[in-house]
Design an enzyme around this catalytic site. Structure first.
Site, short mmCIF file in Angstrom:
data_model
loop_
_atom_site.label_atom_id
_atom_site.label_comp_id
_atom_site.label_asym_id
_atom_site.label_seq_id
_atom_site.Cartn_x
_atom_site.Cartn_y
_atom_site.Cartn_z
N GLY A 75 3.36 3.25 13.73
CA GLY A 75 4.17 2.06 13.97
C GLY A 75 3.82 1.40 15.29
O GLY A 75 3.66 0.19 15.38
N GLY B 9 7.01 4.60 8.29
CA GLY B 9 6.16 5.77 8.47
C GLY B 9 6.35 6.36 9.86
O GLY B 9 7.44 6.26 10.44
N SER B 10 5.28 6.95 10.38
CA SER B 10 5.41 7.67 11.64
C SER B 10 5.49 6.71 12.82
O SER B 10 4.97 5.59 12.78
CB SER B 10 4.21 8.61 11.82
OG SER B 10 3.02 7.85 11.92
N LYS C 58 0.84 -1.20 0.00
CA LYS C 58 0.00 0.00 0.00
C LYS C 58 0.87 1.25 0.00
O LYS C 58 1.57 1.53 0.96
CB LYS C 58 -0.92 0.05 1.22
CG LYS C 58 -1.99 1.13 1.04
CD LYS C 58 -2.60 1.60 2.33
CE LYS C 58 -1.82 2.67 3.02
NZ LYS C 58 -1.75 3.97 2.31
N CYS D 15 13.60 10.40 6.99
CA CYS D 15 13.56 9.89 8.37
C CYS D 15 14.94 9.99 9.01
O CYS D 15 15.05 10.18 10.22
CB CYS D 15 13.05 8.46 8.40
SG CYS D 15 13.82 7.42 7.16
P1 NAI Z 1 1.82 7.87 8.53
O1 NAI Z 1 2.64 7.01 9.43
O2 NAI Z 1 0.40 8.14 8.93
O3 NAI Z 1 1.80 7.25 7.06
C1 NAI Z 1 2.68 6.26 6.57
C2 NAI Z 1 1.90 5.17 5.87
O4 NAI Z 1 1.09 4.50 6.83
C3 NAI Z 1 0.92 5.66 4.81
O5 NAI Z 1 0.88 4.73 3.76
C4 NAI Z 1 -0.41 5.68 5.55
O6 NAI Z 1 -1.52 5.56 4.70
C5 NAI Z 1 -0.28 4.47 6.42
N1 NAI Z 1 -1.13 4.47 7.62
C6 NAI Z 1 -1.65 5.52 8.29
N2 NAI Z 1 -2.37 5.10 9.34
C7 NAI Z 1 -2.30 3.74 9.36
C8 NAI Z 1 -2.82 2.73 10.22
N3 NAI Z 1 -3.55 3.02 11.27
N4 NAI Z 1 -2.54 1.43 9.93
C9 NAI Z 1 -1.77 1.11 8.88
N5 NAI Z 1 -1.26 2.03 8.03
C10 NAI Z 1 -1.51 3.34 8.26
O7 NAI Z 1 2.61 9.23 8.35
P2 NAI Z 1 2.01 10.65 7.88
O8 NAI Z 1 0.72 10.88 8.60
O9 NAI Z 1 2.02 10.68 6.41
O10 NAI Z 1 3.10 11.66 8.41
C11 NAI Z 1 3.10 12.08 9.77
C12 NAI Z 1 4.51 12.23 10.29
O11 NAI Z 1 5.14 10.96 10.33
C13 NAI Z 1 5.43 13.06 9.43
O12 NAI Z 1 5.30 14.41 9.71
C14 NAI Z 1 6.78 12.52 9.81
O13 NAI Z 1 7.22 13.15 10.99
C15 NAI Z 1 6.51 11.09 10.09
N6 NAI Z 1 6.87 10.23 8.93
C16 NAI Z 1 8.01 9.51 8.98
C17 NAI Z 1 8.39 8.76 7.90
C18 NAI Z 1 9.65 7.99 7.91
O14 NAI Z 1 10.16 7.65 6.86
N7 NAI Z 1 10.15 7.61 9.04
C19 NAI Z 1 7.62 8.72 6.67
C20 NAI Z 1 6.39 9.46 6.73
C21 NAI Z 1 6.06 10.20 7.83
MG MG Z 2 -0.82 9.77 9.42
#
Ligand code: NAI
Ligand code: MG
Length: 487
Positions: free
Chosen positions: A249, A244-245, A193, A300
């Site tokens: 996680g 992701g966040s 996804k 990240c």
């Molecule tokens: P997010 O963690 O919500 O999104 C990452 C992925 O997880 C996306 O594909 C999203 O659709 C999916 N996702 C969201 N909620 C989920 C759930 N409950 N169960 C399974 N999958 C889910 O991150 P977001 O909201 O885009 O960004 C928020 C903050 O997270 C950013 O400002 C940044 O600080 C951090 N982030 C860190 C990343 C990294 O590479 N470590 C990448 C993206 C965001």
């Molecule tokens: Mg999010």
């Protein structure tokens, strides 16, 4: 004096600037509407949403919002393909993967343009970093597919089954490659996804999968928001790989507790970039800039906390500001752009909120003068000085082009301050002394420590975190282990 000699001493004319050098988007053929890629076919989704270009908010395409039932269908397709795929000789699986790698390389311009269009990152980065590295990951893991017994001797490596993979928006194609390549090499099938704001290169990748004649169902792509991700986590899969966040996680980890599904998490970071007074100063400044302004700081492992040894604080900050003033912020599709658009309105608001908090808490802000486009999502490269360790800008992941500068006196103090964070993904050390690099690397609680460089990636090198940055490694032989069962 000759004309040339006279000119040599004169300062560069101040009004001098680069002419626009826009990359054409002609090469990208977008459909109006995309479905879900399941079992090698495009299935219609019942609901759709619009994905936009962050540079001007123009709509690019309608994309499917997969429901829990859609996700289950994709998992069933992956399950159906697993029997055959996992039993193929490794050398056969490798053949498909080499094909995918070659096609990615052949179609690299198309992928680079689309990545910049949908994600907002500068074309020179998607062209020179994201896409070549994505192809390199397929090449690299293709090489392991028929050598698993050799790679893990006497451990009888077996594939797990179906992997559910959830990726973020900062390196859409590259994260796809990090996830899919090791999974396929190990003999698993996948449901992936993409992030909601950047689905288009993953959808173009489906085209590559078909072109490579990968057996149907080995790779399935379902688009949608967090609810689609949550449905994938809950589906009948054997492993979850998430990037992701940290909040999401943790939620996934709670969800999976006791289910027996395997999990790897690659989460946030707040990396320390540590500059000692014996370093090559100009190189360090380049490394600082690359560390935090690369990909608008949506990284990240970004070097978002700069620790400068007190004795060189002033020259470092002065050189840094001077260098920042030369960064070209603007159209991601322009070949001269250094800093592109912020990925989404949501992310822009998060950056603005944290930057406001930094000013309020008493840090001193500097932004070089730059004309930001009127439409789209933009944030100027920013540096904060006078930052205390307790400030939010020194604690929280901003995930934007915002650097916090702190100081230290001794190596011990640098280590203590650098480790004073719930994260532990990466760190940088700038010094002339090899012994000091090793001394620091031993003590820094970070999965990756770069020395006299920053943000360097290679498929052979494992990447991953400590503490709240997650667990498990991607890249290298280590990156195969989470996709194998050794029992
Ligand atoms: P997010 O963690 O919500 O999104 C990452 C992925 O997880 C996306 O594909 C999203 O659709 C999916 N996702 C969201 N909620 C989920 C759930 N409950 N169960 C399974 N999958 C889910 O991150 P977001 O909201 O885009 O960004 C928020 C903050 O997270 C950013 O400002 C940044 O600080 C951090 N982030 C860190 C990343 C990294 O590479 N470590 C990448 C993206 C965001
Ligand atoms: Mg999010």
């Amino acid at each position: 004096m000759t004309e040339l000699a006279k000119r040599a001493g004169a300062p560069a004319p101040s009004g001098w600037t680069y002419a626009p050098a826009p990359e054409s988007t002609e090469i990208v053929r977008l459909r109006d509407r995309y479905g879900l890629f399941v079992g090698g076919e495009w299935l219609d989704a019942t609901e759709h949403y619009t994905t936009v270009a962050p540079r001007d908010e123009s709509p690019l395409a309608e994309v499917g919002q997969a429901s829990a039932a859609d996700v289950e269908g994709a998992v069933a397709a992956a399950r159906g393909a697993f029997g055959t795929w996992s039993k193929l000789p490794g050398s056969e699986r490798a053949k498909y993967m080499f094909r995918i790698a070659r096609i990615l390389a052949e179609r690299s311009r198309e992928f680079a343009v689309l990545e910049s269009l949908n994600g907002g990152k500068p074309i020179k980065e998607s062209r020179d970093v994201d896409v070549p590295l994505a192809a390199a990951h397929f090449f690299y893991y293709a090489g392991w597919a028929d050598k698993l017994e050799y790679a893990f001797p006497n451990r009888s490596p077996k594939p797990l089954g179906v992997a559910g993979q959830i990726i973020p928006w900062n390196f859409p194609l590259l994260m796809l490659a990090w996830k899919i390549a090791p999974a396929l090499a190990a003999g698993n099938t996948v449901v992936l996804k993409p992030a909601e704001t950047t689905p288009l290169t993953a959808l173009l990748f489906c085209d590559v999968v078909r072109q490579a004649e990968l057996p149907p169902g080995v790779v399935n792509i379902v688009t949608g928001d967090g609810s689609t991700g949550a449905a994938l986590v809950d589906a009948e899969i054997d492993k979850v790989a998430f990037t992701g966040s940290t909040d999401v996680g943790k939620a996934i980890q709670r969800r999976l507790a006791g289910t027996g599904k395997k999990l790897t998490l690659e989460l946030g970071g707040k990396a320390a970039n540590i500059v000692f007074d014996d370093c090559a100063l100009d190189q360090a400044v380049e490394g600082i800039v690359n560390g935090i302004y690369f990909n608008q700081g949506h990284v990240c492992c970004a070097g978002s906390r700069l620790f400068v040894q007190e004795s060189i604080y002033e020259p470092v900050v002065e050189k840094l500001k001077r260098r920042m003033a030369t960064l070209r912020v603007g159209d991601p599709l322009d070949k001269n752009t250094d800093v592109g658009a912020i990925n989404s309105r949501m992310q822009l608001e998060k950056i603005e909120e944290l930057v406001a908090a930094g000013t309020e808490e008493g840090a001193e802000i500097y932004q070089p003068p730059c004309d930001l486009p009127e439409k789209g999502y933009w944030f100027a490269p920013t540096v904060f000085t006078n930052v205390a360790q307790s400030y939010r800008i020194a604690q929280e992941e901003i995930f934007g082009p915002v650097l916090s500068v702190l100081t230290f006196r001794t190596p011990d103090e640098a280590v203590e301050k650098a480790n004073n964070t719930p994260y532990g993904l990466s760190a940088g050390v700038w010094t002339e002394k090899g012994s000091r690099i090793l001394w620091m690397a031993e003590r820094l609680r970070a999965g990756v420590v770069w020395a006299n460089t920053f943000n360097r990636f290679d498929p052979t090198s494992p990447f991953g975190g400590y503490k709240e940055s997650g667990f498990g490694r991607e890249g290298g032989l280590h990156g195969m282990e989470p996709y194998l069962d050794f029992s």
